[in-house]
Scaffold this active site. Structure first.
Site, short mmCIF file in Angstrom:
data_model
loop_
_atom_site.label_atom_id
_atom_site.label_comp_id
_atom_site.label_asym_id
_atom_site.label_seq_id
_atom_site.Cartn_x
_atom_site.Cartn_y
_atom_site.Cartn_z
N LYS A 1 0.83 -1.20 0.00
CA LYS A 1 0.00 0.00 0.00
C LYS A 1 0.87 1.26 0.00
O LYS A 1 2.03 1.21 0.42
CB LYS A 1 -0.89 0.02 1.25
CG LYS A 1 -1.94 -1.06 1.31
CD LYS A 1 -2.70 -0.98 2.63
CE LYS A 1 -3.77 -2.06 2.72
NZ LYS A 1 -4.88 -1.85 1.78
N ASP B 1 -2.87 -7.48 -1.98
CA ASP B 1 -3.61 -6.57 -1.11
C ASP B 1 -5.11 -6.89 -1.11
O ASP B 1 -5.87 -6.28 -0.38
CB ASP B 1 -3.37 -5.12 -1.54
CG ASP B 1 -3.85 -4.12 -0.50
OD1 ASP B 1 -3.91 -4.49 0.69
OD2 ASP B 1 -4.16 -2.97 -0.87
N ARG C 1 -10.40 -11.49 1.50
CA ARG C 1 -11.28 -12.53 0.94
C ARG C 1 -10.60 -13.90 0.98
O ARG C 1 -11.28 -14.92 1.04
CB ARG C 1 -11.72 -12.12 -0.46
CG ARG C 1 -10.61 -12.07 -1.49
CD ARG C 1 -10.92 -11.14 -2.64
NE ARG C 1 -10.91 -9.75 -2.22
CZ ARG C 1 -11.15 -8.73 -3.04
NH1 ARG C 1 -11.42 -8.94 -4.32
NH2 ARG C 1 -11.13 -7.49 -2.60
#
Length: 496
Positions: A274, A344, A348
């Site tokens: 990020k 990233d 899930r």
């Protein structure tokens, strides 16, 4: 350190100093004016200030002449015909904001010509506690205006005709508050303090309330074939954990309701790292797991008559030499293979194994998962609603109703075959992201592949679990969103 309150409910009470809080609707007199304002100071103050009693507005009178109180605060309730349960929470929060530095307070809650129930009085007290919460244990210097010594509670007497009902309702309300505060604490904790092991230990403490807690290690998860979850964790020196919590308050033959939470204790993004700006907020990427843990506390503390399973997948997503790479293919517990396009999009991957495990082992009547899953949901809904995705209209309706009741609001988002095709992979059964467009939807479509025909709902709480707007009942960065919502769902739809 949160401001603490020591509550007493009484049918009548004459203040002896301290703060007197008088509730007032837009029409009519303020509650308790005859006791707290024998000289009629209030009427003149209301006229001079043009105070109308607008909802949650206040009028503050210092050293009122002839009053047994040192200070009178008039709190507006607005139009009483439109009052909701949540409004009583907000009114309590507004009152608490006026009590900082006080030693004691008397609150007159029985507004003339309004039937104030015991539950309303309890909700008011809970709203006070929720407003007063703060997370400042790491501060060595306190604010100059924090006059009260840490740990010394403000003694609050709530004057109500419904004393017995209020005391009973407040016992339940306190359980809810404890669950919310647990979730807030977990989200607010820095990642160097709260890793997967420490989070699991916090969940283990629920055994004191009668919750059965199992903690699966990476060895056990590997044996189960949880390659998706373990793939996320492999870049961190901190080992993952899967925590299974069971509250057995219903009949033994009743199938449980299941709640599954994403617990990424820190999300650097992995190899798909990020941007640095704002990355510190990724300590809150376990807001879903925090809500599930807080919910389990509430259900156990109030002895809910229902069987519930809470499962949280706890990992840290870091980019060391062992981290998974974009292009890697992992095999989930379901046997389905996943091409990792972006490391990233890791939440899930954690959830898919937890969902499959939950469904396979417990055969629940419904599964609800919570996750700070996508920035895309914030693009769609900002920070005022969480996204709701579901394969079952009835379950979706129950959740929407619970959101309206608690004002932890949801907005239903679409699912469909067109979106499902966006996560098909050339090299595996699916890929873990469908690209920028419809990102929250394709994430939900991914999760849907792991729940079969079980009624299921996915709540994307990325915009509401942390950094959401503050209001009368929440002044904290970590909001505890989902605890009250799901407790209401259980009460209204599943509890016997």
């Amino acid at each position: 350190m949160s401001m603490k309150f020591e509550f007493t409910f009484a049918k009548s009470h004459r203040p002896a100093g301290g703060v007197a809080v008088l509730l007032k609707a837009t029409a009519g007199q303020a509650a308790g004016a005859d006791v707290a304002d024998p000289e009629g100071v209030l009427a003149k103050a209301v006229k001079v200030k043009k105070f109308s009693g607008k909802a949650f507005s206040t009028l503050d009178i210092i050293a009122p002449h002839g009053s047994p109180a040192d200070r009178i605060v008039v709190l507006g309730l607005g139009d009483t015909d439109a009052l909701t349960d949540h409004d009583w929470l907000k009114a309590g929060g507004a009152a608490a904001a006026k009590l900082r530095g006080a030693d004691k307070a008397t609150i007159f809650i029985d507004v003339p010509d309004l039937d104030v129930t015991g539950k309303a009085a309890a909700d008011f007290a809970l709203g006070m506690e929720m407003n007063a919460y703060s997370f400042d244990g790491y501060k060595t210097k306190k604010a100059d205006d924090e006059a009260k010594p840490a740990g010394k509670p403000v003694k609050v007497t709530i004057v109500t005709g419904a004393v017995i009902a209020a005391k009973k309702a407040f016992a339940t309300a306190q359980a809810v508050g404890e669950g919310v505060f647990l979730a807030r604490d977990l989200v607010n904790e820095p990642a160097n303090v709260l890793g997967p092991l420490e989070f699991a230990a916090k969940a283990k403490e629920l055994e004191k309330l009668g919750v059965e807690v199992e903690i699966l290690t990476e060895k056990e998860m590997k044996k189960l074939g949880m390659g998706a979850l373990l793939g996320v964790a492999q870049g961190s020196t901190r080992p993952p954990r899967l925590v299974v919590m069971q509250w057995k308050g219903g009949k033994s033959k009743d199938r449980p309701v299941a709640f599954v939470g994403k617990g990424v204790v820190f999300d650097s993004g992995g190899i798909s790292i990020k941007p640095a700006a704002g990355m510190e907020e990724m300590k809150g990427d376990m807001g879903g797991a925090a809500a599930v843990t807080g919910l389990m506390h509430v259900l156990a503390a109030r002895h809910a008559k229902v069987n519930v399973v809470g499962i949280i997948g706890l990992v840290e997503n870091m980019p060391d030499g062992s981290a998974q790479r974009p292009g890697d293919i992992v095999t989930s517990m379901s046997g389905q293979t996943i091409e990792v396009i972006n490391t990233d999009a890791e939440g899930r991957l954690v959830l898919c194994d937890a969902l499959w495990y939950c469904n396979d082992r417990f055969k629940p009547q419904a599964i609800i998962d919570l996750a700070t899953l996508t920035g895309a949901i914030m693009v769609a809904l900002a920070t005022h609603h969480a996204g709701l995705f579901s394969n079952d209209d009835r379950l979706a309706g129950q959740l929407l109703a619970a959101g309206i009741a608690t004002q932890e609001r949801l907005w239903r988002m679409p699912l469909g075959k067109e979106y499902d095709k966006m996560i098909d992979s050339k090299f595996a059964d699916m890929k873990n992201t469908g690209g920028r467009h419809g990102g929250a939807i394709t994430a939900a479509q991914f999760l849907k592949r792991f729940v079969g025909d079980t009624p299921w709902a996915h709540l994307d709480v990325a915009g509401t679990a942390m950094g959401s707007p503050t209001d009368e009942v929440n002044q904290s960065w970590g909001s505890g969103f989902g605890v009250r919502l799901l407790d209401e769902l259980v009460r209204a739809s599943y509890e016997s």
